[in-house]
Scaffold this active site. Structure first.
Site, mmCIF file in Angstrom:
data_model
loop_
_atom_site.group_PDB
_atom_site.id
_atom_site.type_symbol
_atom_site.label_atom_id
_atom_site.label_comp_id
_atom_site.label_asym_id
_atom_site.label_seq_id
_atom_site.Cartn_x
_atom_site.Cartn_y
_atom_site.Cartn_z
ATOM 1 N N CYS A 2 0.839 -1.207 0.000
ATOM 2 C CA CYS A 2 0.000 0.000 0.000
ATOM 3 C C CYS A 2 0.872 1.255 0.000
ATOM 4 O O CYS A 2 2.044 1.197 0.285
ATOM 5 C CB CYS A 2 -0.886 -0.015 1.239
ATOM 6 S SG CYS A 2 -1.838 -1.510 1.347
ATOM 7 N N ARG A 27 2.954 2.135 -8.062
ATOM 8 C CA ARG A 27 3.181 0.912 -7.268
ATOM 9 C C ARG A 27 2.082 -0.121 -7.473
ATOM 10 O O ARG A 27 2.188 -1.241 -7.001
ATOM 11 C CB ARG A 27 3.242 1.250 -5.769
ATOM 12 C CG ARG A 27 4.378 2.144 -5.352
ATOM 13 C CD ARG A 27 4.059 2.893 -4.071
ATOM 14 N NE ARG A 27 3.669 2.001 -3.007
ATOM 15 C CZ ARG A 27 4.501 1.685 -1.989
ATOM 16 N NH1 ARG A 27 5.697 2.198 -1.957
ATOM 17 N NH2 ARG A 27 4.122 0.898 -1.040
ATOM 18 N N TRP A 74 -3.176 -1.937 -1.871
ATOM 19 C CA TRP A 74 -2.904 -3.147 -2.668
ATOM 20 C C TRP A 74 -3.446 -4.274 -1.801
ATOM 21 O O TRP A 74 -2.861 -4.612 -0.763
ATOM 22 C CB TRP A 74 -1.413 -3.278 -2.915
ATOM 23 C CG TRP A 74 -1.013 -4.617 -3.470
ATOM 24 C CD1 TRP A 74 -0.655 -5.731 -2.760
ATOM 25 C CD2 TRP A 74 -0.977 -5.013 -4.839
ATOM 26 N NE1 TRP A 74 -0.397 -6.774 -3.604
ATOM 27 C CE2 TRP A 74 -0.577 -6.375 -4.883
ATOM 28 C CE3 TRP A 74 -1.227 -4.362 -6.039
ATOM 29 C CZ2 TRP A 74 -0.431 -7.080 -6.066
ATOM 30 C CZ3 TRP A 74 -1.072 -5.073 -7.222
ATOM 31 C CH2 TRP A 74 -0.682 -6.409 -7.231
ATOM 32 N N ASN A 100 -0.102 0.452 6.277
ATOM 33 C CA ASN A 100 0.616 -0.335 5.274
ATOM 34 C C ASN A 100 1.348 -1.430 6.032
ATOM 35 O O ASN A 100 2.066 -1.161 6.985
ATOM 36 C CB ASN A 100 1.622 0.540 4.510
ATOM 37 C CG ASN A 100 2.365 -0.296 3.453
ATOM 38 O OD1 ASN A 100 1.891 -1.363 3.060
ATOM 39 N ND2 ASN A 100 3.521 0.179 3.039
ATOM 40 N N GLY A 101 1.119 -2.700 5.638
ATOM 41 C CA GLY A 101 1.782 -3.826 6.304
ATOM 42 C C GLY A 101 0.780 -4.939 6.545
ATOM 43 O O GLY A 101 -0.324 -4.922 6.029
ATOM 44 N N GLU A 479 13.075 -21.631 -16.564
ATOM 45 C CA GLU A 479 12.790 -20.283 -16.039
ATOM 46 C C GLU A 479 13.966 -19.339 -16.296
ATOM 47 O O GLU A 479 13.792 -18.206 -16.728
ATOM 48 C CB GLU A 479 12.464 -20.361 -14.550
ATOM 49 C CG GLU A 479 12.266 -19.029 -13.857
ATOM 50 C CD GLU A 479 11.216 -18.130 -14.494
ATOM 51 O OE1 GLU A 479 10.402 -18.613 -15.309
ATOM 52 O OE2 GLU A 479 11.226 -16.917 -14.194
ATOM 53 N N LYS A 483 13.875 -15.856 -18.538
ATOM 54 C CA LYS A 483 14.336 -14.552 -18.013
ATOM 55 C C LYS A 483 15.334 -13.913 -18.978
ATOM 56 O O LYS A 483 15.239 -12.753 -19.313
ATOM 57 C CB LYS A 483 14.995 -14.748 -16.639
ATOM 58 C CG LYS A 483 14.047 -15.031 -15.516
ATOM 59 C CD LYS A 483 13.300 -13.813 -15.066
ATOM 60 C CE LYS A 483 11.853 -13.681 -15.318
ATOM 61 N NZ LYS A 483 10.906 -14.672 -15.525
ATOM 62 N N GLU A 486 13.629 -12.838 -22.403
ATOM 63 C CA GLU A 486 12.616 -11.770 -22.418
ATOM 64 C C GLU A 486 13.204 -10.408 -22.064
ATOM 65 O O GLU A 486 12.598 -9.396 -22.377
ATOM 66 C CB GLU A 486 11.433 -12.105 -21.521
ATOM 67 C CG GLU A 486 11.707 -12.195 -20.051
ATOM 68 C CD GLU A 486 10.428 -12.486 -19.263
ATOM 69 O OE1 GLU A 486 9.335 -12.070 -19.677
ATOM 70 O OE2 GLU A 486 10.523 -13.147 -18.229
ATOM 71 N N HIS A 502 21.034 -35.739 -27.896
ATOM 72 C CA HIS A 502 20.167 -36.265 -28.971
ATOM 73 C C HIS A 502 19.923 -35.229 -30.048
ATOM 74 O O HIS A 502 18.861 -35.181 -30.645
ATOM 75 C CB HIS A 502 18.846 -36.746 -28.369
ATOM 76 C CG HIS A 502 19.029 -37.876 -27.417
ATOM 77 N ND1 HIS A 502 19.246 -39.178 -27.815
ATOM 78 C CD2 HIS A 502 19.103 -37.883 -26.066
ATOM 79 C CE1 HIS A 502 19.406 -39.941 -26.751
ATOM 80 N NE2 HIS A 502 19.322 -39.191 -25.680
ATOM 81 N N LYS A 597 2.808 -6.981 -19.195
ATOM 82 C CA LYS A 597 2.897 -7.562 -17.844
ATOM 83 C C LYS A 597 1.814 -8.610 -17.650
ATOM 84 O O LYS A 597 2.033 -9.616 -17.016
ATOM 85 C CB LYS A 597 2.777 -6.463 -16.783
ATOM 86 C CG LYS A 597 2.906 -6.985 -15.348
ATOM 87 C CD LYS A 597 4.226 -7.679 -15.114
ATOM 88 C CE LYS A 597 4.295 -8.385 -13.780
ATOM 89 N NZ LYS A 597 5.451 -9.312 -13.693
HETATM 90 C C1 AGP Z 1 7.440 -13.993 -16.995
HETATM 91 O O1 AGP Z 1 8.617 -13.276 -16.696
HETATM 92 C C2 AGP Z 1 6.596 -13.331 -18.054
HETATM 93 N N1 AGP Z 1 6.299 -11.997 -17.728
HETATM 94 C C3 AGP Z 1 5.383 -14.168 -18.449
HETATM 95 O O2 AGP Z 1 5.869 -15.413 -18.881
HETATM 96 C C4 AGP Z 1 4.330 -14.436 -17.341
HETATM 97 O O3 AGP Z 1 4.861 -15.303 -16.375
HETATM 98 C C5 AGP Z 1 3.105 -15.106 -18.004
HETATM 99 O O4 AGP Z 1 2.561 -14.205 -18.941
HETATM 100 C C6 AGP Z 1 2.031 -15.498 -16.977
HETATM 101 O O5 AGP Z 1 1.533 -14.361 -16.356
HETATM 102 P P1 AGP Z 1 0.594 -14.540 -15.048
HETATM 103 O O6 AGP Z 1 1.454 -15.205 -14.008
HETATM 104 O O7 AGP Z 1 0.183 -13.154 -14.666
HETATM 105 O O8 AGP Z 1 -0.572 -15.412 -15.435
#
Ligand code: AGP
Length: 602
Positions: A2, A27, A74, A100-101, A479, A483, A486, A502, A597
Site C-alpha cells: 500500500c 506501485r 494493494w 501499510n503492512g 525459467e 528470463k 525476455e 540427442h 505484464k
Molecule cells: C514472466 O517473466 C513473463 N512476464 C510471463 O511469462 C508471465 O509469467 C506469463 O505471462 C504469466 O503471467 P501470469 O502469471 O500473470 O498469469
C-alpha cells in the site's frame, strides 16, 4: 504494497493528499481514500478502483482542512471495495487510520474486540487497529498508541488522526517504511519518497516502534518507552524516477531484492506450531477420491507449476501433470469430479489461464488458484484461492511472484501430504523448518550478486545460450532461459540435460554459454558428465549448484536446503544473470519489447 500519505500545514490538505497519492500510483493499487479533520469532524472519502474515482468523489468537496491522511490499497486481506479501502474509522468515529503492512495476529485481536462489543464492517486486518485505539483511548493519546502497538504483531506503517486532538497527526512505524518530509512549517508523511519529492528533499526517517506527533509548526519523536528522541534531517539525493525504484536502477532489480520479504510475508501467517496452516477446505476424504491433479499456467507461472507437479508426485503420490494453459484448453484434457486443478497466475488475468480454469470447472473439476492480485478474475472464479503476498510486481519479467508461488506450493504440498498421511507430523515439521529458512538463504545469495555481475560481463555480447538441468533443475533451467530471452533478447534454450546429446549438442561451439543447474544430489554425477561433454566441445559453463566441487568454468554455490526446495534458491542467480546481461546491453528491461505484464489477449 500500500501507499500512505499524510499532511499537516498551511495548504488545503485534500489537494496535497491527492497529489501525493498520484505519485504512488506506479506501485499498483486497487482502491484509495483520504480522511481530513475539519470543524472537529473527521471526513472520510474513499473509492474502489483508480484514483480518478476518488477525485470524482472529491470534486464537489468544499471541506477545507490543514490536516489529513491518504492511502492507496494493494489488497492482501479482503477484496478491493469501497468498504475495504482505507482510511478506516473506529466504531465511535473518533479515530481514523491508514495502514501499510500485515497484522499477523489480527484474527485473535478481532475476536477479542468483538467480545468487547466491537463490530467490524470491513474484511481487512487494518480495521482492528482503529478499534484497538478506541478501546485503549485515554487523555494522553501517546499512551493510547503505545498500548495499541504493544498488542500488534507484524508490520505496520500507521498514520492516525483523532477527533479529540484535531490539530495533531500521529505517525508510527514498525518494519513497513515511513518517512516525514519537512518544508518550512509543513510536514509531509509518506510510505516512500516519491510521494513527497515535489515539496521537499529534507526528511526524517522513523525507526521501528517510533512515534511522531506532528502539529502545524512542530514535530516530536518518541520511542516505544515514550522517551523523547532527537532526530537529524536527512537530505534526499534521488529524483522522482530513481525514487520510484527505491534507489534501484530498475523495478526488476528492486523486485529481485524484495524476494526475501515477499517470501517471508507469504509464508509467515500460514505456519502455526511448526506446521502448514493454509486456509483451504480440501478434506482427507476428498483427497482420497482424487486420482489426478493438473497444474495449469503460462510462462514463469508454468515453471512453478512444473515444480508443483514434481513435488505432488514425490510427496503426496497423486498422479500430477503440469500443463501450459494455451495447450490445456484445446487438447480436451481428461477431467471429472476426481480431478483437482491448480491454477497459477501472478496477475490473475491471463486470458489462456482463465479459459483453462473455466474449462476445468465446466468438466467438473474443483479449482484452487494461487494468485498475486486480490480479487482478480482468476481469484474470483476459483473454488478456492491462496494469495501470494509478493506485493505489486511492476517489472514485466516475473521474479518475486515466482518465488512466492513456489513458497505457497511448498506449504500446500506439505499440508496435503500430512492430510493424506503420506508424511508424519515429524517430517512435516522438519520440512516446514526448511521452508522457514528460505528468506535468509535468498538474502545470502543476493549478497553475492557481484559474482554473477562479473560472469555476466563475459556473455552479454553472445547471441545464444543454453540452460540445462534434470528434474526440478530442468524447470529452473527453463525459467532461467525465459528470463534471459525476455529482457536481453539473447536466444536462450532450456534443455533436459540428458536430451542434449540427442541433437542440440551439435549447436555447441567455442565459448557458447551453457548454464547448468545441478542441485539434485542423486543426479549430480549424470550432470557432471553432461557438463564435461559440453565443455569438450568448447562451451563455457556456469554451474549453479549446492555441491562444493568445482564443476564448471564458473560455479555459483547456493546455500544448503532440503533437496525438495532447491529451486527457490537456484533461480535467484539466474534472475541476476539475466538482469545484469540485459543491463550491460542497456536494454529498457522493465518494459521489454513486444511484452506485456499481463497477457489478457489469446
Ligand atoms: C514472466 O517473466 C513473463 N512476464 C510471463 O511469462 C508471465 O509469467 C506469463 O505471462 C504469466 O503471467 P501470469 O502469471 O500473470 O498469469
Amino acid at each position: 504494497m500500500c501507499g500512505i500519505i499524510g499532511y499537516i500545514g498551511k495548504q488545503n490538505a485534500p489537494n496535497i493528499l491527492l497529489k501525493g497519492l498520484s505519485k504512488l500510483e506506479y506501485r499498483g493499487y486497487d482502491s484509495s481514500g483520504i480522511a481530513i479533520i475539519s470543524k472537529n469532524d473527521i471526513n472520510i472519502i474513499k473509492s474502489k478502483g483508480k484514483l480518478i474515482n476518488l477525485k470524482e468523489k472529491l470534486k464537489n468537496n468544499k471541506i477545507n482542512s490543514k490536516l489529513g491522511i491518504g492511502h492507496t490499497r494493494w489488497a492482501t486481506h479482503g477484496v478491493p471495495s469501497d468498504i475495504n479501502a482505507h482510511p478506516h474509522l473506529s466504531q465511535n468515529k473518533q479515530i481514523a487510520i491508514v495502514h501499510n503492512g500485515i497484522i499477523e495476529n489480527y484474527l485473535s485481536l478481532k475476536e477479542e474486540l468483538e467480545l468487547k462489543g466491537y463490530h467490524f464492517i470491513s474484511d481487512t486486518d487494518s480495521e482492528i487497529i482503529a478499534n484497538m485505539l478506541e478501546y485503549y483511548k485515554e487523555e494522553n493519546f501517546l499512551n493510547t498508541i503505545n498500548k495499541t502497538i504493544s498488542r500488534l504483531e507484524g508490520s505496520y506503517a500507521l498514520l492516525i488522526i483523532n477527533k479529540d486532538d484535531p490539530n495533531k497527526l500521529f505517525a508510527i512505524r514498525n518494519e513497513s517504511p515511513l518517512i516525514i518530509g519537512i518544508n518550512n512549517e509543513e510536514y509531509f508523511i509518506a510510505s516512500d519518497i516519491p510521494a513527497i519529492l515535489e515539496w521537499t528533499k529534507n526528511i526524517y526517517y522513523l525507526n521501528n516502534k517510533e512515534v511522531a506527533i506532528l502539529k502545524v509548526n512542530s514535530i516530536n519523536f518518541f520511542n516505544n518507552k515514550k522517551e523523547a528522541v532527537i532526530k537529524k534531517i536527512s537530505k534526499i539525493t534521488w529524483d522522482y524516477e530513481v525514487a520510484k525504484k527505491n534507489g534501484y536502477e530498475h523495478f526488476m532489480l528492486k523486485e529481485i531484492f524484495e524476494q526475501p520479504n515477499a517470501v517471508k510475508d507469504t509464508i509467515k501467517l500460514r505456519i502455526k506450531n511448526g506446521l502448514p496452516n493454509l486456509d483451504i477446505k480440501l478434506t482427507e476424504k476428498y483427497l482420497n477420491v482424487i486420482d489426478k491433479i493438473y497444474i495449469v499456467a503460462c510462462g514463469t507461472a508454468y515453471h512453478a507449476g512444473l515444480n508443483a507437479k514434481n513435488l505432488i508426485e514425490n510427496l503426496i503420490g497423486i498422479n500430477a501433470e503440469a500443463d501450459i494453459a494455451s495447450e490445456f484448453r484445446y487438447r480436451n484434457p481428461l477431467i471429472n469430479k476426481k480431478t483437482l486443478v491448480i491454477i497459477l497466475s501472478q496477475s490473475g488475468e491471463t486470458a489462456d489461464t482463465l479459459a483453462a480454469l473455466r474449462l476445468a470447472k465446466e468438466k467438473g473439476a474443483k479449482v484452487i488458484s494461487i494468485v498475486n492480485v486480490v480479487g482478480s478474475s482468476i481469484a474470483r472464479e476459483s473454488d478456492e484461492v491462496i494469495y501470494t503476498w509478493a506485493g505489486p510486481e511492476i517489472a514485466v519479467a516475473s521474479t518475486k511472484a515466482f518465488t512466492t508461488q513456489l513458497s505457497v506450493i511448498y506449504l500446500l504440498v506439505i499440508q496435503l501430504a500430512l492430510l493424506t498421511k503420506k508424511i508424519a507430523e515429524k517430517e512435516a515439521k522438519s520440512l516446514i523448518k526448511e521452508v522457514k529458512s528460505i528468506p535468509k538463504k535468498i538474502e545470502s545469495i543476493l549478497k553475492e550478486k557481484s559474482k554473477i555481475k562479473e560472469i555476466a560481463k563475459f556473455f552479454y555480447h553472445d547471441k545464444d545460450a543454453y540452460y540445462i538441468g534434470r528434474g526440478r533443475d530442468y524447470y529452473i533451467a527453463m525459467e532461467g532461459s525465459l528470463k534471459l530471452k525476455e529482457i536481453s533478447y539473447i536466444h536462450a534454450e532450456a534443455y533436459a540435460a540428458g536430451e542434449l546429446k540427442h541433437g542440440t549438442i551439435a549447436l555447441i561451439e567455442d565459448n557458447t554459454l551453457v548454464v547448468a543447474v545441478c542441485s539434485i544430489e542423486k543426479l549430480l554425477p549424470k550432470m557432471i558428465s553432461n557438463i564435461k561433454e559440453i565443455e569438450a566441445r568448447g562451451a563455457k559453463t556456469l554451474v549453479i549448484t549446492n555441491s562444493k566441487e568445482k564443476i564448471g568454468t564458473y560455479n555459483f554455490i547456493i546455500p544448503e536446503i532440503n533437496n525438495y526446495f532447491t529451486s527457490i534458491l537456484t533461480v535467484i542467480p539466474l534472475q541476476l544473470l539475466a538482469y545484469y546481461i540485459a543491463n550491460y546491453k542497456k536494454i529498457d528491461l522493465d518494459k521489454p519489447k513486444n511484452l506485456a505484464k499481463s497477457v489478457t489477449v489469446e
